[in-house]
Design a protein around this motif. Structure first.
Motif, PDB file in Angstrom:
ATOM      1  N   ARG A 199      -7.349   2.203   8.005  1.00  0.00           N
ATOM      2  CA  ARG A 199      -7.132   1.323   7.914  1.00  0.00           C
ATOM      3  C   ARG A 199      -5.524   1.628   7.542  1.00  0.00           C
ATOM      4  O   ARG A 199      -4.898   0.280   8.473  1.00  0.00           O
ATOM      5  N   GLU A 200      -4.546   2.855   6.892  1.00  0.00           N
ATOM      6  CA  GLU A 200      -3.438   2.683   7.748  1.00  0.00           C
ATOM      7  C   GLU A 200      -2.953   2.643   8.893  1.00  0.00           C
ATOM      8  O   GLU A 200      -1.831   1.578   9.362  1.00  0.00           O
ATOM      9  N   THR A 201      -3.810   3.487   9.575  1.00  0.00           N
ATOM     10  CA  THR A 201      -3.054   3.923  10.981  1.00  0.00           C
ATOM     11  C   THR A 201      -3.319   2.865  12.161  1.00  0.00           C
ATOM     12  O   THR A 201      -2.940   2.905  13.052  1.00  0.00           O
ATOM     13  N   MET A 258       0.859  -0.800  -0.039  1.00  0.00           N
ATOM     14  CA  MET A 258      -0.417   0.135  -0.050  1.00  0.00           C
ATOM     15  C   MET A 258       1.100   1.092   0.182  1.00  0.00           C
ATOM     16  O   MET A 258       2.076   1.255   0.500  1.00  0.00           O
ATOM     17  N   VAL A 295      -8.678   5.737   4.348  1.00  0.00           N
ATOM     18  CA  VAL A 295      -7.485   5.137   3.568  1.00  0.00           C
ATOM     19  C   VAL A 295      -7.435   5.214   5.051  1.00  0.00           C
ATOM     20  O   VAL A 295      -6.139   4.451   5.625  1.00  0.00           O
ATOM     21  N   LEU A 296      -6.465   6.382   5.329  1.00  0.00           N
ATOM     22  CA  LEU A 296      -6.217   6.698   6.186  1.00  0.00           C
ATOM     23  C   LEU A 296      -6.236   5.729   7.985  1.00  0.00           C
ATOM     24  O   LEU A 296      -5.240   5.102   8.316  1.00  0.00           O
ATOM     25  N   LYS A 326       2.428   4.872   0.828  1.00  0.00           N
ATOM     26  CA  LYS A 326       2.622   5.660   2.022  1.00  0.00           C
ATOM     27  C   LYS A 326       1.370   7.248   2.247  1.00  0.00           C
ATOM     28  O   LYS A 326       2.137   7.776   1.223  1.00  0.00           O
TER      29      LYS A 326
END
Length: 79
Positions: free
Chosen positions: A38-40, A1, A35-36, A3
């Motif tokens: 899910r990423e964090t 994914m 998305v943020l 960054k």
């Protein structure tokens, strides 16, 4: 994914500003928040909270703005 340019949001004392966004920009903001999250691994309860860090990041990486802010004839800070 890939960054993202934003990381986790810092808790800071806000200044109230009212702004109107086009619907398309709001949809993108909501998608970015998803998305943020899910990423964090941290939910973003209010996508509007992303606006300030996005603007901050934009200004911090805008070379022309930094140069203009330092003024004519000034040198960038030395490390």
């Amino acid at each position: 994914m890939a960054k993202l340019k934003l990381g986790a949001l810092e808790d800071d004392k806000p200044v109230k500003v009212t702004v109107e966004l086009p619907a398309a920009v709001h949809r993108q903001l909501v998608a970015y928040a998803d998305v943020l999250a899910r990423e964090t691994g941290k939910p973003v309860p209010d996508p509007a909270k992303l606006i300030a860090p996005m603007i901050e990041r934009f200004m911090a990486t805008d070379r022309a703005f930094g140069k203009a802010r330092r003024g004519p004839g000034s040198r960038p800070p030395q490390p």
